[in-house]
Scaffold this active site. Sequence first.
Site, PDB file in Angstrom:
ATOM      1  N   CYS A  38       0.854  -1.150  -0.406  1.00 26.80           N
ATOM      2  CA  CYS A  38      -0.088   0.109   0.253  1.00 26.80           C
ATOM      3  C   CYS A  38       1.017   0.755  -0.178  1.00 26.80           C
ATOM      4  O   CYS A  38       0.977   2.506  -0.660  1.00 26.80           O
ATOM      5  CB  CYS A  38      -0.869   0.090   1.199  1.00 26.80           C
ATOM      6  SG  CYS A  38      -0.181  -0.431   2.617  1.00 26.80           S
ATOM      7  N   HIS A  64      -1.335   1.811   7.486  1.00 24.36           N
ATOM      8  CA  HIS A  64      -1.668   0.995   6.133  1.00 24.36           C
ATOM      9  C   HIS A  64      -1.663   3.079   5.688  1.00 24.36           C
ATOM     10  O   HIS A  64      -2.022   3.465   6.191  1.00 24.36           O
ATOM     11  CB  HIS A  64      -3.214   1.021   6.230  1.00 24.36           C
ATOM     12  CG  HIS A  64      -3.810   0.947   4.593  1.00 24.36           C
ATOM     13  ND1 HIS A  64      -3.500  -0.260   3.542  1.00 24.36           N
ATOM     14  CD2 HIS A  64      -5.021   1.427   4.167  1.00 24.36           C
ATOM     15  CE1 HIS A  64      -4.211   0.237   3.328  1.00 24.36           C
ATOM     16  NE2 HIS A  64      -5.332   0.827   3.088  1.00 24.36           N
TER      17      HIS A  64
END
Length: 916
Positions: free
Chosen positions: A275, A841
Site C-alpha cells: 500500500c 496503512h
Amino acid sequence: MATVAANPAAAAAAVAAAAAVTEDREPQHEELPGLDSQWRQIENGESGRERPLRAGESWFLVEKHWYKQWEAYVQGGDQDSSTFPGCINNATLFQDEINWRLKEGLVEGEDYVLLPAAAWHYLVSWYGLEHGQPPIERKVIELPNIQKVEVYPVELLLVRHNDLGKSHTVQFSHTDSIGLVLRTARERFLVEPQEDTRLWAKNSEGSLDRLYDTHITVLDAALETGQLIIMETRKKDGTWPSAQLHVMNNNMSEEDEDFKGQPGICGLTNLGNTCFMNSALQCLSNVPQLTEYFLNNCYLEELNFRNPLGMKGEIAEAYADLVKQAWSGHHRSIVPHVFKNKVGHFASQFLGYQQHDSQELLSFLLDGLHEDLNRVKKKEYVELCDAAGRPDQEAWQNHKRRNDSVIVDTFHGLFKSTLVCPDCGNVSVTFDPFCYLSVPLPISHKRVLEVFFIPMDPRRKPEQHRLVVPKKGKISDLCVALSKHTGISPERMMVADVFSHRFYKLYQLEEPLSSILDRDDIFVYEVSGRIEAIEGSREDIVVPVYLRERTPARDYNNSYYGLMLFGHPLLVSVPRDRFTWEGLYNVLMYRLSRYVTKPNSDDEDDGDEKEDDEEDKDDVPGPSTGGSLRDPEPEQAGPSSGVTNRCPFLLDNCLGTSQWPPRRRRKQLFTLQTVNSNGTSDRTTSPEEVHAQPYIAIDWEPEMKKRYYDEVEAEGYVKHDCVGYVMKKAPVRLQECIELFTTVETLEKENPWYCPSCKQHQLATKKLDLWMLPEILIIHLKRFSYTKFSREKLDTLVEFPIRDLDFSEFVIQPQNESNPELYKYDLIAVSNHYGGMRDGHYTTFACNKDSGQWHYFDDNSVSPVNENQIESKAAYVLFYQRQDVARRLLSPAGSSGAPASPACSSPPSSEFMDVN
C-alpha cells in the site's frame, strides 16, 4: 539511412528516380568537361576516389568493366574516340533484375570499384545510368581500428506480433539506428502516429530480446542478416500483448473488455504490504505535467540508457507503462507487478513484501526517473564550493550542467544554506537543490507517564497516576510531579521498572526520563531510608522483596521443589534496630497486613505439632528458581546460604547468624531467603553481584498461600483523579511547520562543520532558506520520530490549505511583485498513513487533472470525496502545484495536447518506440 529495399515497389521507385536523373542529364558530347578535368575530379580531387573514407558517408559501386572503359576513354585524350563508355551499366553486379540484390562474393577491384558520392554524381551527370537500374549506394562503417564500405548491408525480416506469417525483408546499414528500424516497420505496417510500438529481436536460441535503446546502431545491437524483428503495438487499455505472458491478470478481464471510465480513476492491487507503493504512485500519477509528459511519449526521446547513476531506462519505462494503463480509461484497477519487480531489482530495500515508507519510495522513484531521463548524457565535473558572493543563478546553472530532466523541471527547487562559525564568525553560504521539503512538526516538550504509587501505609491500596512530565526531564521530575498528587515528599520515593514480577531496573534520581518507554510498568515506592547500607548511619534500610510460591517440580522422583515468582515486588523500609530475620519477618507481616491474614490462636495450636514434625523441612527453604530444578544439595536460609560474601555488613552485623526460621513453638506463614536480582538463590554469582545489595524472597507453601494470602486484594488498586486526564494535542498550521524548518539550529556533535577559517570542526549554527520554488512542491510531514530510547508516530493534526498556500513570506529571493502566482500553490494530492510504527496503512487523496474531482484511492478501491474530507491526522506527504503552472495547463495551448514540460516542447516523434 536505409539502402535499396529488396521488394519490387521500393526498387521500382529507386529505378524511376535514377531514370529521371538520366533523362534530365542525358550526356551531350560537347557538354562534357575536358578529359583531363574529368580524370582529376573522379580520381584525385577532394571528390575523387583516392580520398580517405569517413564514417557514415555514402559511397557507390561501379562495375569494373565500365570503369576501365571510362579510364581508357579519358586517358586516350580523344573525346570523339570509339572508346566512349556510354551509360553506366552495373548489370553484371546484380543477381537478378527484380529485387536488384547483389551477387554474393563480389570483390573490390575485380568486380567493382568504389566512388565517393560526389564522383558518382559527376559520372551520372556526364554519362547517365542504364535505364531501370538503381544506384548501388553503400555506407562507410567504423569498426574497431578500421573503416570500410559495407557492400552487403544487414537484411532484417520485419513482422507484426499479430501476423508472424507475413514478413518484409528490408536492408539496413550497420550504422543505421534501431529508431530507423522502428520507423521503417511503422511505415511498412501503416501504424497510426498516435499508436505506441516497440521492437523485439528473435535470437539464435529462439527467445526474444527487447530492443530498448532506439539510439544505438544495428551493429551495436548485434543484429544479423535474416534475423526476425517483431513489432508489437500497445493495446487500447495501455497494456502490451507480450505482457500477458509475464504479468498476472494485468490485462482486462472478460467483464471489463467494454469498460470505459474516467482516465486516471484506477486502483492499484495490493500485492502484499505494498500500500505504501500504491499511495506514492497514485500521488505521482496525478501530477498533471508529469503524466502528460509520459502520455505524449516525450520520455522516449530522453531515455538515458548509459547513465551509470541510472537504471538503464527500466524504471522510467516501467512507470510509463503504469501511467498509460491507469490513464487509458479501460481499467477499474491494475496489478503493478512488473513495476514492483523493477523497484526491488534496483533497490534491494524494497525486495519482498515488508511494509515500507511511502516517502522513501517516492524519493527513490523521483531520483530513478531523473537519472533514467537525464538529458545530460556525459556529466562534467562541477566543483562544489562556497557561494562567496557569486550570484545564485550560477548555483542553479551548475546543477543543470549535470542534472537536466523533466524531474528537475517539475520538482527541483533551491535552498540557501547559511552556516556561521561560533568562534570566528565565519559565514558560509551555499545553494543546494532539493526535490521535496521534509518539515518537522512542532513537538510538545511534555509527555504523559502512567505509574503505580505504593504507599508505606499498608491500609492504603496502590494508586494509579497519570503524570505530565518534561520529555527531557529526569527521574526526579517524575517524583516531583507525583508528590503534587500524593503529598509525599519526592525524597521519600524510589522509582522502579517492574517486569515479570521482578525489579527490571531501579532508577537513580539523575537518570533521564527518556530511558522510560511508554510500555514500561513503572512503580514508585514510598520509602523511609536508603537502599545502600552505610555503616554508622541511622537511616532505615530499604530492602527489595520478591514473592515466591513453592511448587512441585516435574522431576523423575518428585523429591525437589520449584519456586515461582508471583505478584508485585516490594521495596520495604526496615528500621536498623529491627534488621534481624525475626524483625524483618514482623515488618513484612505488617506491610502485607492488608492482604495477608494473621493466624488465629487455633491456627497457632494446629501449627505447633506440624512444626515439631517438620521443623527440619522448614529449616530448608528449598529450590529458588521459578519452576526450575535446583542442585539436590539442600540450601539453608540466612547466613549459611552463602550470601554473607555479598554484603557482610548487612548480614553479619544486622541480621546476625541466627537461622531462619528459628526452632520455636509458633506458626510461620512463610520463610525468608536471600536471593539475587533475578529472584533466584543460586550460589553462582557474577563478580559484580558479590558486593551488591541482597534481595529477599518471601517463599510460600501452596497451602499456606491459599489459606492466608488474598490474591484479589493484593492485586487491587485505585485510580487517582488524574488518570482521566488526556493531554490534548492542539492542531498546528502547515505554515508553522515551514517556519520551524527555516529556523536557526545548532549542528549536533555527531555532525560538526569544518570551518575553513578556524581549521577545525565546529558546532556551527545552520539556517535553511527557500530561494527558488519548483512547479510541484512536495512537503513531507516528519511524523515519525526516532530517538535512542524510543520510536513514535506523531498524530498531530496539521491544518493545510487546499488552495492559495502562500510562500511569498518564506522565499528570500527578490520577489516578482507583478506575478504573485509564482508563490501561491494549490493542493493536488495527499499520501495518508493510518496506524502506528509497527503496522499501518497508506491511502491517497488526489485531484484528477481532467475532471478536477477529488478521489480517495485505497489500493483497489477508488471513490469520489469532497474537499472537506481531505484534511486529517493521517496526512503524511502533500503535493502542491504552483498556480501559474495550473493556469498554463488550463490554457487553450495547454489543453490541446501540447506538452506541459519544457522537455516536451515539440510533438512526439513516431520514430521512437514505447517501452515497458
